[in-house]
Write a protein that holds these residues in place. Structure first.
Motif, PDB file in Angstrom:
ATOM      1  N   ASN A   1      47.292  56.213 -46.286  1.00 54.95           N
ATOM      2  CA  ASN A   1      47.665  56.229 -47.266  1.00 54.95           C
ATOM      3  C   ASN A   1      47.100  56.030 -48.815  1.00 54.95           C
ATOM      4  OD1 ASN A   1      48.000  53.013 -45.528  1.00 54.95           O
ATOM      5  ND2 ASN A   1      50.206  53.848 -46.351  1.00 54.95           N
ATOM      6  N   ASN A   2      47.222  56.357 -49.311  1.00 53.59           N
ATOM      7  CA  ASN A   2      47.309  56.559 -50.631  1.00 53.59           C
ATOM      8  C   ASN A   2      47.267  55.659 -51.924  1.00 53.59           C
ATOM      9  OD1 ASN A   2      45.066  59.034 -50.975  1.00 53.59           O
ATOM     10  ND2 ASN A   2      46.564  60.524 -51.470  1.00 53.59           N
ATOM     11  N   PHE A   3      46.018  54.477 -52.248  1.00 50.40           N
ATOM     12  CA  PHE A   3      46.450  53.686 -52.805  1.00 50.40           C
ATOM     13  C   PHE A   3      44.849  53.112 -53.570  1.00 50.40           C
ATOM     14  CE2 PHE A   3      49.851  49.311 -52.749  1.00 50.40           C
ATOM     15  CZ  PHE A   3      49.671  49.613 -54.199  1.00 50.40           C
ATOM     16  N   TYR A   4      45.051  53.298 -54.727  1.00 51.82           N
ATOM     17  CA  TYR A   4      43.916  53.489 -55.638  1.00 51.82           C
ATOM     18  C   TYR A   4      43.154  52.038 -55.352  1.00 51.82           C
ATOM     19  CZ  TYR A   4      42.042  57.964 -54.712  1.00 51.82           C
ATOM     20  OH  TYR A   4      41.671  58.860 -53.956  1.00 51.82           O
ATOM     21  N   GLU A   5      44.384  51.248 -56.464  1.00 52.03           N
ATOM     22  CA  GLU A   5      43.718  50.360 -56.405  1.00 52.03           C
ATOM     23  C   GLU A   5      43.013  49.141 -55.166  1.00 52.03           C
ATOM     24  OE1 GLU A   5      46.749  51.590 -56.928  1.00 52.03           O
ATOM     25  OE2 GLU A   5      47.908  50.630 -58.639  1.00 52.03           O
TER      26      GLU A   5
ATOM     27  N   CYS B   1      52.332  65.213 -50.169  1.00 51.45           N
ATOM     28  CA  CYS B   1      50.557  65.131 -51.307  1.00 51.45           C
ATOM     29  C   CYS B   1      50.002  66.133 -52.279  1.00 51.45           C
ATOM     30  CB  CYS B   1      49.755  64.251 -50.382  1.00 51.45           C
ATOM     31  SG  CYS B   1      48.767  63.798 -51.941  1.00 51.45           S
TER      32      CYS B   1
ATOM     33  N   MET C   1      53.830  64.564 -45.135  1.00 56.93           N
ATOM     34  CA  MET C   1      55.040  63.454 -43.663  1.00 56.93           C
ATOM     35  C   MET C   1      56.450  63.776 -44.040  1.00 56.93           C
ATOM     36  SD  MET C   1      52.482  60.346 -44.572  1.00 56.93           S
ATOM     37  CE  MET C   1      53.500  59.453 -45.852  1.00 56.93           C
TER      38      MET C   1
ATOM     39  N   THR D   1      52.495  49.734 -62.057  1.00 57.22           N
ATOM     40  CA  THR D   1      51.954  49.197 -60.489  1.00 57.22           C
ATOM     41  C   THR D   1      51.690  47.815 -61.165  1.00 57.22           C
ATOM     42  OG1 THR D   1      51.934  50.828 -60.071  1.00 57.22           O
ATOM     43  CG2 THR D   1      50.077  49.248 -58.983  1.00 57.22           C
TER      44      THR D   1
ATOM     45  N   TYR E   1      48.407  52.089 -62.872  1.00 54.71           N
ATOM     46  CA  TYR E   1      48.200  53.193 -62.637  1.00 54.71           C
ATOM     47  C   TYR E   1      50.114  52.486 -63.552  1.00 54.71           C
ATOM     48  CZ  TYR E   1      49.475  56.389 -58.832  1.00 54.71           C
ATOM     49  OH  TYR E   1      49.702  58.311 -58.463  1.00 54.71           O
TER      50      TYR E   1
ATOM     51  N   ASN F   1      52.041  50.714 -48.419  1.00 54.69           N
ATOM     52  CA  ASN F   1      53.328  51.006 -48.499  1.00 54.69           C
ATOM     53  C   ASN F   1      53.687  51.657 -50.058  1.00 54.69           C
ATOM     54  OD1 ASN F   1      53.093  52.313 -45.189  1.00 54.69           O
ATOM     55  ND2 ASN F   1      52.945  54.173 -46.275  1.00 54.69           N
TER      56      ASN F   1
ATOM     57  N   ARG G   1      58.834  50.221 -54.252  1.00 54.05           N
ATOM     58  CA  ARG G   1      58.188  51.457 -55.195  1.00 54.05           C
ATOM     59  C   ARG G   1      59.390  52.626 -55.374  1.00 54.05           C
ATOM     60  NH1 ARG G   1      54.412  54.775 -50.416  1.00 54.05           N
ATOM     61  NH2 ARG G   1      54.504  56.288 -52.664  1.00 54.05           N
TER      62      ARG G   1
ATOM     63  N   GLY H   1      53.360  63.607 -54.453  1.00 53.35           N
ATOM     64  CA  GLY H   1      53.139  62.084 -53.895  1.00 53.35           C
ATOM     65  C   GLY H   1      52.620  60.994 -55.428  1.00 53.35           C
TER      66      GLY H   1
ATOM     67  N   SER I   1      55.149  59.620 -56.884  1.00 46.84           N
ATOM     68  CA  SER I   1      55.843  57.777 -56.364  1.00 46.84           C
ATOM     69  C   SER I   1      55.598  56.522 -56.620  1.00 46.84           C
ATOM     70  CB  SER I   1      55.935  58.318 -55.177  1.00 46.84           C
ATOM     71  OG  SER I   1      57.225  59.578 -55.057  1.00 46.84           O
TER      72      SER I   1
ATOM     73  N   LYS J   1      53.687  52.854 -56.978  1.00 49.92           N
ATOM     74  CA  LYS J   1      53.845  51.585 -55.917  1.00 49.92           C
ATOM     75  C   LYS J   1      53.505  50.145 -56.034  1.00 49.92           C
ATOM     76  CE  LYS J   1      51.614  53.974 -51.937  1.00 49.92           C
ATOM     77  NZ  LYS J   1      50.193  53.639 -50.786  1.00 49.92           N
TER      78      LYS J   1
HETATM   79  N1  MTE Z   1      51.109  54.329 -56.357  1.00 47.03           N
HETATM   80  C1  MTE Z   1      49.944  53.166 -57.289  1.00 47.03           C
HETATM   81  N2  MTE Z   1      50.066  52.240 -57.797  1.00 47.03           N
HETATM   82  N3  MTE Z   1      48.461  53.748 -56.829  1.00 47.03           N
HETATM   83  C2  MTE Z   1      48.163  54.728 -55.718  1.00 47.03           C
HETATM   84  O1  MTE Z   1      46.642  54.885 -55.658  1.00 47.03           O
HETATM   85  N4  MTE Z   1      48.717  56.720 -55.221  1.00 47.03           N
HETATM   86  C3  MTE Z   1      50.337  58.103 -55.285  1.00 47.03           C
HETATM   87  C4  MTE Z   1      51.157  57.354 -55.033  1.00 47.03           C
HETATM   88  N5  MTE Z   1      51.631  56.202 -55.554  1.00 47.03           N
HETATM   89  C5  MTE Z   1      49.281  56.028 -55.612  1.00 47.03           C
HETATM   90  C6  MTE Z   1      50.448  55.626 -56.178  1.00 47.03           C
HETATM   91  C7  MTE Z   1      49.233  59.451 -54.085  1.00 47.03           C
HETATM   92  S1  MTE Z   1      48.111  59.676 -54.460  1.00 47.03           S
HETATM   93  C8  MTE Z   1      50.577  59.763 -53.067  1.00 47.03           C
HETATM   94  S2  MTE Z   1      50.401  60.564 -52.265  1.00 47.03           S
HETATM   95  C9  MTE Z   1      51.273  58.628 -52.456  1.00 47.03           C
HETATM   96  O2  MTE Z   1      51.259  56.992 -53.465  1.00 47.03           O
HETATM   97  C10 MTE Z   1      50.760  57.779 -51.222  1.00 47.03           C
HETATM   98  O3  MTE Z   1      51.893  57.049 -50.381  1.00 47.03           O
HETATM   99  P1  MTE Z   1      51.594  56.528 -49.303  1.00 47.03           P
HETATM  100  O4  MTE Z   1      51.193  55.722 -49.083  1.00 47.03           O
HETATM  101  O5  MTE Z   1      52.568  55.582 -49.030  1.00 47.03           O
HETATM  102  O6  MTE Z   1      51.671  57.981 -48.625  1.00 47.03           O
END
Ligand code: MTE
Length: 320
Positions: free
Chosen positions: A88-92, A146, A152, A181, A201, A230, A235, A243, A246, A248
Motif C-alpha cells: 500500500n501507498n498511504f503516507y499518513e 501507480c 494490479m 482525506t 492529502y 486501502n 475512497r 494511482g 485515487s 483514500k
Molecule cells: N491517499 C492518501 N490519503 N494518502 C496516500 O498516501 N497514496 C496514493 C493513493 N491515495 C495515497 C492516497 C497512491 S500514490 C497510490 S498508488 C494509491 O493510493 C495506492 O492505493 P492502494 O494502497 O489501495 O493500492
C-alpha cells in the motif's frame, strides 16, 4: 507550496523508481515480504486458490458483495487479495508499503461522515450508512496503475461518483471537485514523520472527469468492507489516472470554481501534474512510463494509454 529544495530533502521512496533507488534495507524487507506472501522467486508461482480468483468468476459472498457490472470488467486475472491489501501507498501511516497494514490499527473509521458542499444547491453531510444508500452497490474490476510503474487488477465495490455529486445539485459555477482525506495525526503515525508535507492529502478532478461513469467511489474490496490500509471506509478510484489521484479515506468533497491544490502537485508540479492521466509515451521526469510491473506475476507488461480505458475517456481530452 514547498520550495523545491525543501521538497528534495524530504522526497519519499515512492517518488523514485523502486529498482534504482530503494535503500537496500527496504529492498530486502520487501523481498522478505514478497517471499512471505509466496510471490517471490524465479517462478513467481501462483497458488490454485489465487488462480481461482479470476475476473471471469462471480464475486465471492461477503458483507459488501454486490453484482459485478459486466461493463467494467477487463477480464483479467485478479491480483491476489493479500497483495492488494498489503502493498500500500498511504503516507499518513508509512512510506513503506508493507508497513501500512500494520499501522492502521488505531485509525478510527467508525463513525464516519463525508461532507459534500461548495458550489451546489444542496450541501449535505452523509454518514457511512447514508453513503451506502446513494446508489445500488456494484462490483467493478479495474486496472490500477501507480505512477511508480507497478499495477494490479482490483475488484472494488461501490457506486459511480456522479451519483453522489448529483445528490448535492452542483451549480454551473462548479468546474472542479476537490477531495480531502481525514487528518488525525494521533492515529496516523506517518504524518509527523513527513511534517513538511502540505497535509491533509487532497486531490481533484475536473467536473467532466468527476461525472464520467468510470470515476468510482469505493466502499469495498473483494466483497468485504474496504480495509483501512486501502482507504477505508471510503475512497475514490479513477482507473485511467495514476494511482495518487485515487485519494483514500475521504472526509470532504467540495465543488469549486478554480483548479484545487493537490498534495503531490504542490510538492512537485513538474512531476505530478493535476491531470495525471496514464500516458505510456510521456515519461516521468525520472523514469519511463512505457511499461509496468504486474504485482501478481512480477512480469513487466506494456502500459496502455489511459491505462486501457482510452475508448471510454479519450474524448475528454480532445487536444491529445
Ligand atoms: N491517499 C492518501 N490519503 N494518502 C496516500 O498516501 N497514496 C496514493 C493513493 N491515495 C495515497 C492516497 C497512491 S500514490 C497510490 S498508488 C494509491 O493510493 C495506492 O492505493 P492502494 O494502497 O489501495 O493500492
Amino acid at each position: 507550496m514547498l520550495p523545491l529544495m525543501a521538497f528534495i530533502s524530504i522526497r519519499p521512496p515512492w517518488m523514485l523508481p523502486e529498482h534504482a533507488v530503494t535503500p537496500e534495507a527496504v529492498h530486502c524487507r520487501r523481498r522478505e515480504f514478497l517471499r512471505h506472501m509466496g510471490i517471490a522467486g524465479a517462478g513467481l508461482a501462483l497458488s490454485p486458490s489465487v488462480l481461482a480468483q479470476s475476473s471471469t468468476n462471480p464475486p465471492v459472498a461477503g458483507p459488501q458483495a454486490a453484482p459485478r457490472n459486466p461493463a467494467f470488467n477487463p477480464k483479467l486475472p485478479l491480483t491476489p487479495e493479500r497483495i492488494v491489501a498489503h502493498y500500500n501507498n498511504f503516507y499518513e501511516f508509512s512510506t513503506q508499503k508493507d508497513r501500512v497494514a500494520q499501522l492502521v490499527g488505531r485509525f478510527r473509521t467508525s463513525p464516519w461522515s463525508v461532507w459534500i458542499g461548495g458550489l451546489c444547491s444542496k450541501p449535505m453531510t452523509l454518514d457511512f450508512d447514508d453513503l451506502l444508500k446513494v446508489a445500488p452497490l456494484e462490483e467493478r474490476v479495474c486496472r490500477f496503475r501507480c505512477v511508480e510503474a507497478w499495477s494490479m487488477v482490483v475488484p472494488w465495490t461501490g457506486f459511480p461518483l456522479s451519483k453522489l455529486l448529483a445528490k448535492v445539485e452542483p451549480t454551473s459555477d462548479a468546474l472542479y471537485v476537490k477531495f480531502t482525506t481525514a487528518l488525525r495525526p494521533d492515529e496516523m503515525p506517518g504524518v509527523a514523520r513527513l511534517s513538511d508535507y502540505p497535509w491533509p492529502y487532497t486531490e481533484g478532478l475536473r467536473m467532466d472527469e468527476a461525472m464520467h461513469p468510470l470515476a468510482f467511489i469505493a466502499t469495498g474490496l473483494f466483497s468485504k468492507p474496504l480495509p483501512k490500509q486501502n482507504g477505508g471506509p471510503v475512497r475514490l478510484v479513477v482507473p485511467w489516472k495514476y494511482g495518487y489521484k485515487s485519494i483514500k479515506s475521504i472526509v470532504k468533497i467540495e465543488l469549486v470554481r478554480e483548479q484545487p491544490a493537490t498534495l503531490w502537485n504542490a510538492l512537485a508540479p513538474h512531476e505530478y501534474p493535476f491531470e495525471s492521466n496514464v500516458e505510456p509515451n510521456v515519461p516521468h521526469p525520472r523514469w519511463s512510463q512505457a511499461t509496468e510491473r504486474d504485482l501478481a506475476t512480477g512480469n513487466r507488461i506494456p502500459t496502455l494509454p489511459y491505462n486501457g480505458y482510452a475508448d471510454q475517456v479519450a474524448s475528454l481530452y480532445p487536444r491529445k
